[in-house]
Design a protein around this motif. Structure first.
Motif, PDB file in Angstrom:
ATOM      1  N   ALA A 232       0.831  -1.205   0.000  1.00  0.00           N
ATOM      2  CA  ALA A 232       0.000   0.000   0.000  1.00  0.00           C
ATOM      3  C   ALA A 232       0.866   1.256   0.000  1.00  0.00           C
ATOM      4  CB  ALA A 232      -0.934  -0.012   1.209  1.00  0.00           C
ATOM      5  N   GLN A 233       1.954   1.254   0.776  1.00  0.00           N
ATOM      6  CA  GLN A 233       2.860   2.407   0.796  1.00  0.00           C
ATOM      7  C   GLN A 233       3.520   2.613  -0.560  1.00  0.00           C
ATOM      8  OE1 GLN A 233       5.268   1.024   4.134  1.00  0.00           O
ATOM      9  NE2 GLN A 233       4.664   2.817   5.332  1.00  0.00           N
ATOM     10  N   LEU A 234       3.898   1.528  -1.218  1.00  0.00           N
ATOM     11  CA  LEU A 234       4.570   1.633  -2.506  1.00  0.00           C
ATOM     12  C   LEU A 234       3.663   2.229  -3.570  1.00  0.00           C
ATOM     13  CD1 LEU A 234       6.493  -1.751  -2.462  1.00  0.00           C
ATOM     14  CD2 LEU A 234       7.478   0.541  -2.251  1.00  0.00           C
ATOM     15  N   VAL A 235       2.370   1.922  -3.495  1.00  0.00           N
ATOM     16  CA  VAL A 235       1.416   2.535  -4.425  1.00  0.00           C
ATOM     17  C   VAL A 235       1.311   4.027  -4.148  1.00  0.00           C
ATOM     18  CG1 VAL A 235      -1.013   2.640  -5.109  1.00  0.00           C
ATOM     19  CG2 VAL A 235       0.093   0.432  -4.828  1.00  0.00           C
ATOM     20  N   LYS A 236       1.191   4.393  -2.881  1.00  0.00           N
ATOM     21  CA  LYS A 236       1.061   5.804  -2.518  1.00  0.00           C
ATOM     22  C   LYS A 236       2.293   6.604  -2.916  1.00  0.00           C
ATOM     23  CE  LYS A 236      -1.838   4.583   1.431  1.00  0.00           C
ATOM     24  NZ  LYS A 236      -1.862   4.366   2.885  1.00  0.00           N
ATOM     25  N   LEU A 237       3.461   5.995  -2.781  1.00  0.00           N
ATOM     26  CA  LEU A 237       4.716   6.681  -3.092  1.00  0.00           C
ATOM     27  C   LEU A 237       5.045   6.663  -4.579  1.00  0.00           C
ATOM     28  CD1 LEU A 237       6.749   5.177  -0.127  1.00  0.00           C
ATOM     29  CD2 LEU A 237       6.117   7.586  -0.376  1.00  0.00           C
ATOM     30  N   PRO A 260       3.423  -1.498 -17.028  1.00  0.00           N
ATOM     31  CA  PRO A 260       4.616  -1.670 -17.864  1.00  0.00           C
ATOM     32  C   PRO A 260       5.117  -0.389 -18.510  1.00  0.00           C
ATOM     33  CG  PRO A 260       2.669  -2.491 -18.983  1.00  0.00           C
ATOM     34  CD  PRO A 260       2.239  -2.139 -17.601  1.00  0.00           C
ATOM     35  N   VAL A 261       4.326   0.677 -18.540  1.00  0.00           N
ATOM     36  CA  VAL A 261       4.779   1.945 -19.120  1.00  0.00           C
ATOM     37  C   VAL A 261       5.585   2.726 -18.097  1.00  0.00           C
ATOM     38  CG1 VAL A 261       4.058   4.141 -20.120  1.00  0.00           C
ATOM     39  CG2 VAL A 261       2.873   2.036 -20.754  1.00  0.00           C
ATOM     40  N   THR A 262       4.982   3.014 -16.927  1.00  0.00           N
ATOM     41  CA  THR A 262       5.700   3.772 -15.895  1.00  0.00           C
ATOM     42  C   THR A 262       6.551   2.866 -15.018  1.00  0.00           C
ATOM     43  OG1 THR A 262       3.877   3.557 -14.304  1.00  0.00           O
ATOM     44  CG2 THR A 262       3.816   5.441 -15.814  1.00  0.00           C
ATOM     45  N   GLU A 263       6.313   1.542 -15.084  1.00  0.00           N
ATOM     46  CA  GLU A 263       7.043   0.561 -14.289  1.00  0.00           C
ATOM     47  C   GLU A 263       6.953   0.862 -12.801  1.00  0.00           C
ATOM     48  OE1 GLU A 263      10.926   0.345 -16.093  1.00  0.00           O
ATOM     49  OE2 GLU A 263      10.174  -0.908 -17.701  1.00  0.00           O
ATOM     50  N   THR A 264       5.776   1.279 -12.372  1.00  0.00           N
ATOM     51  CA  THR A 264       5.490   1.486 -10.959  1.00  0.00           C
ATOM     52  C   THR A 264       4.356   0.561 -10.552  1.00  0.00           C
ATOM     53  OG1 THR A 264       3.944   3.279 -11.455  1.00  0.00           O
ATOM     54  CG2 THR A 264       6.222   3.907 -10.980  1.00  0.00           C
ATOM     55  N   LEU A 265       4.249   0.365  -9.229  1.00  0.00           N
ATOM     56  CA  LEU A 265       3.204  -0.503  -8.707  1.00  0.00           C
ATOM     57  C   LEU A 265       1.875   0.233  -8.739  1.00  0.00           C
ATOM     58  CD1 LEU A 265       3.097  -3.372  -7.427  1.00  0.00           C
ATOM     59  CD2 LEU A 265       3.137  -2.235  -5.198  1.00  0.00           C
ATOM     60  N   LYS A 266       0.823  -0.434  -9.223  1.00  0.00           N
ATOM     61  CA  LYS A 266      -0.497   0.173  -9.343  1.00  0.00           C
ATOM     62  C   LYS A 266      -1.522  -0.633  -8.559  1.00  0.00           C
ATOM     63  CE  LYS A 266       0.749   3.390 -12.273  1.00  0.00           C
ATOM     64  NZ  LYS A 266       0.773   4.807 -11.892  1.00  0.00           N
ATOM     65  N   ASP A 267      -2.474   0.090  -7.987  1.00  0.00           N
ATOM     66  CA  ASP A 267      -3.606  -0.541  -7.331  1.00  0.00           C
ATOM     67  C   ASP A 267      -4.634  -0.868  -8.401  1.00  0.00           C
ATOM     68  OD1 ASP A 267      -5.873  -1.165  -5.793  1.00  0.00           O
ATOM     69  OD2 ASP A 267      -5.248   0.190  -4.188  1.00  0.00           O
ATOM     70  N   LYS A 268      -5.083  -2.129  -8.456  1.00  0.00           N
ATOM     71  CA  LYS A 268      -6.056  -2.531  -9.473  1.00  0.00           C
ATOM     72  C   LYS A 268      -7.436  -1.921  -9.242  1.00  0.00           C
ATOM     73  CE  LYS A 268      -4.178  -6.981 -10.948  1.00  0.00           C
ATOM     74  NZ  LYS A 268      -4.439  -8.432 -11.037  1.00  0.00           N
ATOM     75  N   ALA A 269      -7.672  -1.411  -8.054  1.00  0.00           N
ATOM     76  CA  ALA A 269      -8.956  -0.800  -7.746  1.00  0.00           C
ATOM     77  C   ALA A 269      -8.740   0.655  -7.368  1.00  0.00           C
ATOM     78  CB  ALA A 269      -9.644  -1.545  -6.597  1.00  0.00           C
ATOM     79  N   PRO A 270      -8.534   1.542  -8.358  1.00  0.00           N
ATOM     80  CA  PRO A 270      -8.234   2.938  -8.040  1.00  0.00           C
ATOM     81  C   PRO A 270      -9.328   3.625  -7.257  1.00  0.00           C
ATOM     82  CG  PRO A 270      -8.718   2.633 -10.383  1.00  0.00           C
ATOM     83  CD  PRO A 270      -8.557   1.276  -9.790  1.00  0.00           C
ATOM     84  N   ALA A 271     -10.560   3.135  -7.379  1.00  0.00           N
ATOM     85  CA  ALA A 271     -11.636   3.745  -6.599  1.00  0.00           C
ATOM     86  C   ALA A 271     -11.363   3.625  -5.107  1.00  0.00           C
ATOM     87  CB  ALA A 271     -12.972   3.083  -6.941  1.00  0.00           C
ATOM     88  N   ARG A 272     -10.689   2.532  -4.719  1.00  0.00           N
ATOM     89  CA  ARG A 272     -10.353   2.336  -3.314  1.00  0.00           C
ATOM     90  C   ARG A 272      -9.360   3.399  -2.855  1.00  0.00           C
ATOM     91  NH1 ARG A 272      -9.149  -2.843  -3.444  1.00  0.00           N
ATOM     92  NH2 ARG A 272      -7.007  -2.561  -4.118  1.00  0.00           N
TER      93      ARG A 272
END
Length: 638
Positions: A232-237, A260-272
C-alpha cells in the motif's frame, strides 16, 4: 516562438510595450544571463562538492553502521550538496511563511518547529552547535552520528558489532532521523508519518537511480523496494519497480500489478485509493480528486475562497518531505495547494482547489499556490522534471478555470527581490504580488522556459530543443539499465553528461553500454526520458511535428528508435541504423503512422494532439565489447 509581451508595473514606473523583435532579443538576453549565472554557480560549488566526498568517507569510517551511499543521498535530498547558511536578516523578514531553517550540506534543522538536530548532533560529537552549523565536515559527522544512533536503536545485529549492508533495512531509522515535527495527536500521526515516509523514500530513491550531475555523486545501488515498504505504501509513493523484467517477472496479485509503461506498482482498484480523498479529512497518500497525477495529503490550513484568477509559483526553501510536514503542523497556519518534488516531479496536493490556501497573504482568496521543493539560491533544484510537472499542473488549471490563461503567464527576466507585476499576469511568482516580503522563486527560475512549457507549439514553427545537455542531463537522469524493459546489458552501464565529445554546443549525453555476461540476449535499451513518467516530460505537439536527435555510435551494428506516450498507450518507432564513428541526425514524423508500431496499449499511430517522449531506444546484437553512444540536442521540429 511568439512570446507574449509583458507589462511590468512597479510603485513608480509603468513599463512600455515593446515590439516582437525587441521582445525576442530580450528573451535571448535573458537566457544568456541565466546561463551565465548557472555557469558561475557550478564553478563556485565544484570545490565544495569535491570536499564533501572526503567528508563522507570520513563519516563512514567513523560510523560503519551506515550503508555506503546513504549520507550522499541525504545531502542530495536535503540540500543538493550545498552548504546552507541562512541569512538571518532575510529569515527574520520571511519567517512567517517558510519552514524552519536548515544548516550545512546535510540540511540539519535547529528547532523552530522541527527537531533541533544541530544541538543534538553537536552533543553526540562533543562540539558546539555553532561549529556544526558552520563547519561542513562537522555538519556531515553530526548527521552521521544522529543516523548511527537511530540505526543502533532498533537493530540488534548492529549493537552486536555487525554492519548493515542493505539501505532498505534502515528505512525506520531514516524516518526517525528526518527531524520533522512529532505527531500532536493520534489523528495527526498518520499524516505526519507520511512526510517522514516520503523523506525515507526520497533517500532510497536517490540511491536507486544514482546521481552524477554537476559534481553531485550518489552511487547507484538497486533498491529492493518491497523490503522497505509494504504494498500500500509503494502505491502511494509511486515507487519504481524498474529493476524487474516486466515482460517475464511481473508482480501481480488480486490487488496490485506493475504498470509496464511507468514501471510502478499500481492498485487494481483505483476507486479504493480515491474514495476518501474529499479534501478536508486526515487522508494521506491517496489519489487527488482535483488533479489525477497528484497524491493527496491534507493540510488543515485553508478557508473559503471567492474566485480563481491567478497561479502563484513558490520555492519552498526546504525539502519535499519537510514542506509536506510543515504544511500539516506549523504555528503560522501556512499552506499551499500543491507541492512538487525536484528529482522526478512528483506532485502532492494539500489543499483542495475549491479552498483558499494560506500562501500569499491578502491575495489568498484568488490564487492557486504551487510550492516547488528547493532553495532560491541553488539552481540544482529547478530540474527538467520539476518544470515539466509544474507546467502540466498549470495547464490543467488553464483548461479548467476560464479566468486563468496560460498565454498570460509571465515571460520575462528572473528577479532577485520583490517586483510587483500587473494583475493581468495570470501566472507569476510569490515575489510578483503586492504586499509581499518573500522573494521566491527568485533569480534562478527560468520564466521563458516555463512560458514555453505552458504554451507548447505556440509559435507554429521552428525547432524546440528538449535536451541540449549543456547544464545537466535533463530528462535523461537514470541509467540505461534503470528500465525493467532493458535487456542484454549490465548494471555497470551508465549515462552521464560529457563535455569532451559533442555535436553542438559544449556537451552531450554519453551512454556507456556494457554487456551482461550472464545473458545472451540482444541489447535493447530503453533509455528513459523523465524516468518513464509521462508527467515528468515536456509536451510535444503532433501537428506537422517530427522528433529527433543527433547520435554518435562508437561501434558498428547499432540502431536507434523512440518511444512516445500517446493518449491510448505507448508507441515505438521503427528503427534507424547508425554508421559507426560519425554523427548522424535521426528523426521520426509524429504524423506518419508508417513510422510507428504499437507497444503497450498503443494502436501503432500517434493520434493525440499532444504527446510525451517516453524513451530513446538503443539496439544492438549481443557483444562482449563496450560501446559508447553519444546523444545531443534532442528536439522537436515543426
Amino acid at each position: 516562438m511568439n512570446r507574449k509581451t509583458v507589462v511590468l508595473l512597479s510603485a513608480v514606473t509603468a513599463a512600455l510595450l515593446v515590439s516582437p523583435a525587441v521582445s525576442a532579443q530580450a528573451a535571448v538576453s535573458n537566457d544568456a544571463a541565466l546561463q551565465a549565472r548557472l555557469d558561475a554557480e557550478e564553478a563556485r560549488l565544484q570545490p565544495q562538492r569535491q570536499a564533501l566526498q572526503g567528508y563522507f568517507r570520513q563519516a563512514y569510517a567513523r560510523y560503519p553502521t551506515i550503508p555506503v551511499g546513504t549520507l550522499e543521498a541525504i545531502a542530495y535530498v536535503q540540500t543538493r550538496w550545498m552548504d546552507l547558511q541562512p541569512d538571518p536578516k532575510r529569515m527574520q523578514g520571511e519567517r512567517h511563511g517558510h519552514m524552519p531553517a536548515a544548516y550545512g550540506p546535510m540540511g540539519l534543522y535547529a528547532g523552530e518547529g522541527f527537531a533541533d538536530q544541530v544541538t543534538e548532533g553537536a552533543r553526540l560529537l562533543g562540539a558546539t552547535p555553532e561549529r556544526v552549523r558552520r563547519d561542513a565536515r562537522l555538519n556531515v559527522l553530526a548527521a552521521a552520528a544522529l543516523l548511527d544512533r537511530e540505526i543502533r536503536s532498533d537493530t540488534p545485529a548492529i549493537r552486536a558489532g555487525r554492519q548493515v549492508r542493505r539501505p532498505e533495512s534502515i528505512r525506520p531509522a531514516l524516518m526517525r532521523y528526518a527531524g520533522f515535527a512529532p505527531a500532536q495527536a493520534a489523528a495527526d500521526g498518520e499524516i505526519a508519518n507520511y512526510a517522514r515516509t516520503s523523506f525515507a523514500y526520497d533517500v532510497l530513491l536517490a540511491q536507486d537511480r544514482g546521481v552524477d550531475d554537476r559534481g553531485i555523486k550518489v552511487p547507484e545501488r538497486p533498491i529492493e523496494w518491497e523490503q522497505a515498504f509494504d504494498m500500500a505504501q509503494l502505491v502511494k509513493l509511486r515507487a519504481p519497480f524498474v529493476r524487474l523484467d516486466v515482460a517475464n517477472d511481473r508482480i501481480e496479485t488480486a490487488d496490485y500489478a506493475i504498470d509496464p509503461v511507468t514501471e510502478t506498482l499500481k492498485d487494481k482498484a483505483p476507486a479504493r485509493a480515491t474514495a476518501s480523498a474529499d479534501g478536508d479529512g486526515p487522508d494521506m497518500g491517496t489519489m487527488s480528486t482535483d488533479y489525477g497525477p497528484a497524491l493527496w495529503v491534507a493540510s488543515p490550513y485553508h478557508h473559503a475562497r471567492s474566485s480563481y484568477s491567478s497561479v502563484t509559483i513558490h520555492t519552498a526553501q526546504g525539502s519535499y518531505g519537510g514542506t509536506i510536514s510543515w504544511f500539516q503542523s506549523n504555528p503560522y497556519s501556512v499552506s499551499a495547494h500543491y507541492v512538487i518534488r525536484s528529482s522526478d516531479g512528483q506532485v502532492t496536493q494539500m489543499v483542495r482547489n475549491s479552498r483558499a490556501a494560506h500562501h500569499v497573504g491578502v491575495h489568498n482568496n484568488t490564487t492557486l499556490g504551487i510550492e516547488h521543493e528547493g532553495y532560491v539560491n541553488n539552481s540544482s533544484w529547478y530540474t527538467t522534471a520539476m518544470y515539466n510537472s509544474s507546467a502540466a499542473l498549470v495547464r490543467n488549471f488553464c483548461g479548467k478555470y476560464s479566468a486563468i490563461t496560460c498565454a498570460n503567464a509571465y515571460d520575462g527576466p528572473a528577479h532577485n527581490g520583490v517586483v510587483v507585476l500587473s494583475t493581468a499576469i495570470d501566472v507569476k511568482g510569490h515575489q510578483h504580488y503586492s504586499s509581499q516580503t518573500h522573494t521566491d522563486p527568485g533569480i534562478n527560475w527560468n520564466w521563458g522556459r516555463y512560458y514555453d512549457l505552458l504554451n507548447p507549439g505556440g509559435g507554429g514553427g521552428g525547432t524546440t530543443i528538449l535536451d541540449s545537455f549543456e547544464g545537466s542531463v535533463g530528462h535523461f537522469n537514470t541509467s540505461p539499465t534503470y528500465s525493467g524493459s532493458t535487456t542484454g546489458i549490465s548494471t555497470a552501464s551508465s549515462a552521464s553528461r560529457t563535455c569532451t565529445t559533442r555535436r553542438n554546443g559544449n556537451c552531450s549525453l554519453r551512454v556507456l553500454l556494457k554487456d551482461n555476461s550472464a545473458s545472451s540476449a540482444n541489447w535493447a535499451v530503453r533509455l528513459l526520458s523523465g524516468t518513464g513518467s509521462p508527467g515528468s516530460n515536456a509536451p510535444l505537439t503532433r501537428a506537422g511535428g517530427s522528433v529527433g536527435f543527433w547520435v554518435y555510435a562508437g561501434g558498428s551494428g547499432m540502431s536507434v528508435g523512440l518511444g512516445i506516450d500517446d493518449s491510448d498507450g505507448t508507441e515505438r518507432s521503427v528503427t534507424r541504423s547508425l554508421a559507426a564513428n560519425s554523427w548522424t541526425y535521426v528523426s521520426w514524423s509524429l504524423t506518419d503512422a508508417g513510422q510507428w508500431n504499437a507497444w503497450v496499449g498503443g494502436n501503432g499511430a500517434i493520434t493525440a494532439a499532444t504527446v510525451k517522449l517516453d524513451a530513446v531506444w538503443l539496439y544492438r546484437a549481443q557483444t562482449a565489447y563496450d560501446v559508447n553512444v553519444y546523444i545531443d540536442d534532442v528536439q522537436i521540429n515543426h
